[in-house]
Design an enzyme around this catalytic site. Structure first.
Site, PDB file in Angstrom:
ATOM      1  N   ASP A  82       0.849  -1.198   0.000  1.00  0.00           N
ATOM      2  CA  ASP A  82       0.000   0.000   0.000  1.00  0.00           C
ATOM      3  C   ASP A  82       0.893   1.261   0.000  1.00  0.00           C
ATOM      4  O   ASP A  82       2.136   1.135   0.048  1.00  0.00           O
ATOM      5  CB  ASP A  82      -0.894  -0.089   1.249  1.00  0.00           C
ATOM      6  CG  ASP A  82      -2.077   0.848   1.216  1.00  0.00           C
ATOM      7  OD1 ASP A  82      -2.481   1.263   0.118  1.00  0.00           O
ATOM      8  OD2 ASP A  82      -2.600   1.168   2.305  1.00  0.00           O
ATOM      9  N   HIS A  83       0.295   2.435   0.030  1.00  0.00           N
ATOM     10  CA  HIS A  83       0.982   3.742  -0.059  1.00  0.00           C
ATOM     11  C   HIS A  83       2.478   3.705   0.243  1.00  0.00           C
ATOM     12  O   HIS A  83       2.892   3.522   1.387  1.00  0.00           O
ATOM     13  CB  HIS A  83       0.373   4.734   0.941  1.00  0.00           C
ATOM     14  CG  HIS A  83      -1.035   5.058   0.648  1.00  0.00           C
ATOM     15  ND1 HIS A  83      -1.413   6.016  -0.259  1.00  0.00           N
ATOM     16  CD2 HIS A  83      -2.173   4.526   1.141  1.00  0.00           C
ATOM     17  CE1 HIS A  83      -2.731   6.081  -0.314  1.00  0.00           C
ATOM     18  NE2 HIS A  83      -3.221   5.180   0.526  1.00  0.00           N
ATOM     19  N   GLU A 135      -1.794   6.788  -7.830  1.00  0.00           N
ATOM     20  CA  GLU A 135      -2.937   7.610  -7.389  1.00  0.00           C
ATOM     21  C   GLU A 135      -2.954   8.930  -8.138  1.00  0.00           C
ATOM     22  O   GLU A 135      -1.938   9.615  -8.233  1.00  0.00           O
ATOM     23  CB  GLU A 135      -2.846   7.845  -5.874  1.00  0.00           C
ATOM     24  CG  GLU A 135      -4.021   8.640  -5.322  1.00  0.00           C
ATOM     25  CD  GLU A 135      -4.109   8.566  -3.793  1.00  0.00           C
ATOM     26  OE1 GLU A 135      -3.831   7.483  -3.227  1.00  0.00           O
ATOM     27  OE2 GLU A 135      -4.459   9.582  -3.165  1.00  0.00           O
ATOM     28  N   HIS A 180      -8.754   9.101   4.281  1.00  0.00           N
ATOM     29  CA  HIS A 180      -8.228   8.080   5.185  1.00  0.00           C
ATOM     30  C   HIS A 180      -8.569   8.444   6.636  1.00  0.00           C
ATOM     31  O   HIS A 180      -8.600   9.623   6.985  1.00  0.00           O
ATOM     32  CB  HIS A 180      -6.708   7.980   5.061  1.00  0.00           C
ATOM     33  CG  HIS A 180      -6.251   7.487   3.728  1.00  0.00           C
ATOM     34  ND1 HIS A 180      -5.845   8.321   2.721  1.00  0.00           N
ATOM     35  CD2 HIS A 180      -6.126   6.234   3.229  1.00  0.00           C
ATOM     36  CE1 HIS A 180      -5.480   7.612   1.669  1.00  0.00           C
ATOM     37  NE2 HIS A 180      -5.655   6.339   1.935  1.00  0.00           N
ATOM     38  N   GLY A 181      -8.771   7.424   7.450  1.00  0.00           N
ATOM     39  CA  GLY A 181      -8.972   7.649   8.886  1.00  0.00           C
ATOM     40  C   GLY A 181     -10.439   7.872   9.233  1.00  0.00           C
ATOM     41  O   GLY A 181     -11.343   7.546   8.461  1.00  0.00           O
ATOM     42  N   GLY A 209      -9.663   4.816   1.775  1.00  0.00           N
ATOM     43  CA  GLY A 209     -10.477   5.433   2.822  1.00  0.00           C
ATOM     44  C   GLY A 209     -11.811   4.741   2.977  1.00  0.00           C
ATOM     45  O   GLY A 209     -12.856   5.376   3.122  1.00  0.00           O
TER      46      GLY A 209
HETATM   47  P1  13P Z   1      -9.061   3.765   6.094  1.00  0.00           P
HETATM   48  O1  13P Z   1      -8.054   3.630   7.198  1.00  0.00           O
HETATM   49  O2  13P Z   1      -9.745   5.090   6.137  1.00  0.00           O
HETATM   50  O3  13P Z   1      -9.990   2.620   6.047  1.00  0.00           O
HETATM   51  O4  13P Z   1      -8.257   3.781   4.714  1.00  0.00           O
HETATM   52  C1  13P Z   1      -7.511   2.654   4.379  1.00  0.00           C
HETATM   53  C2  13P Z   1      -6.752   2.895   3.143  1.00  0.00           C
HETATM   54  O5  13P Z   1      -7.201   3.553   2.223  1.00  0.00           O
HETATM   55  C3  13P Z   1      -5.424   2.278   3.048  1.00  0.00           C
HETATM   56  O6  13P Z   1      -4.798   2.593   1.857  1.00  0.00           O
END
Ligand code: 13P
Length: 279
Positions: A82-83, A135, A180-181, A209
């Protein structure tokens, strides 16, 4: 069923119009919670980790463990990074054995820098048979090393085809109103924008997110062309609640209680995304 690539898993999801969940793990219990949830739903699943999670678990420990769990799974499991922002971390990820990686250049001020860096990573990763998620726009809500939280910037549908053509990205993360979050206000997703992006590019589209969204948000996003949904915060909050509910439990019992809570939270998401019975 064993280890799959994200490309294989999302190809089926895109063709049959359902969503597959992606979940970050920093230890064996989290990976096991996700995979056993996917087995319960007979759904494919994508798990992985991210650059910001490196302090909790190095690639060289986590990836062999995830690959081993994937190989033993009764459903298709893909291992995805991921990111990730830094070139050297992306190269370490390739060596560690991720089946696909995300280069996130969405925070760069200059759009051209995002295009050039993404294209460079894609060229290297493709030479190793590894797919790349990039992205365009910025989902926002993630903090950088200095603690500064980045802002949301919507994806411009008019830029999507040019971005995918010039970078060679295999998967496109789009910004359509999620963050996110934990949300401070109810999110409003721009589904017409998503459909417009879907019309212009063929690659699987990714929604980041995924925590705190309504059931309708998921249904509309998946109907609008999303086939991978990233979720992290909701799973972590489920584990936190399980720990808070059991103040007298010892560490090892807490590990199992948290795992059960994460598993249940994952089952709910996988069912909502429509992947149940697709494994
Ligand atoms: P959330 O923590 O908001 O669910 O987002 C997760 C995410 O997008 C990880 O790349």
């Amino acid at each position: 069923m064993a280890l799959y690539t994200m490309k294989e898993i999302l190809k089926d999801a895109q063709e049959k119009k359902y969503g597959v969940g992606f979940f970050n793990a920093v230890n064996m219990e989290m990976a096991r919670a996700y995979i056993s949830a996917a087995e319960e739903c007979s759904s494919p699943i994508i798990i992985g980790t991210a650059e910001a999670l490196l302090p909790y678990g190095a690639f060289e420990w986590l990836i062999p463990m995830m690959i081993e769990q994937a190989r033993r799974a009764k459903v298709p499991v893909a291992i995805h990074l991921d990111h990730t922002y830094r070139f050297e971390v992306l190269m370490q990820a390739l060596r560690a054995g991720f089946g696909s990686i995300m280069y996130d250049g969405s925070r760069l001020k200059d759009h051209e820098d995002n295009v050039c860096n993404s294209a460079e990573i894609v060229k290297i990763a493709h030479a190793m048979g590894v797919g790349v998620e990039c992205e365009l726009g910025s989902v926002g809500g993630l903090s950088d090393e200095t603690g500064k939280v980045d802002q949301m910037v919507y994806t411009e549908p008019g830029d999507a085809k040019d971005f995918v053509d010039r970078t060679g990205a295999d998967f496109l993360a789009v910004s359509i109103g999620t963050q996110h979050g934990v949300y401070k206000a109810t999110p409003k997703l721009d589904i017409p924008r998503l459909k417009e992006i879907r019309r212009t590019v063929d690659v699987p589209l990714v929604l980041h997110g995924g925590s705190g969204l309504s059931d309708d948000d998921f249904r509309n996003s998946i109907a609008g062309g999303i086939c991978k949904v990233n979720v992290y915060t909701d799973v972590i909050l489920a584990a936190k609640q399980a720990i808070a509910d059991n103040p007298d439990a010892g560490y090892t019992d807490l590990c199992l209680l948290a795992e059960q809570a994460m598993r249940a939270a994952t089952v709910k998401k996988l069912k909502l995304f429509g992947g149940e019975g697709r494994a």
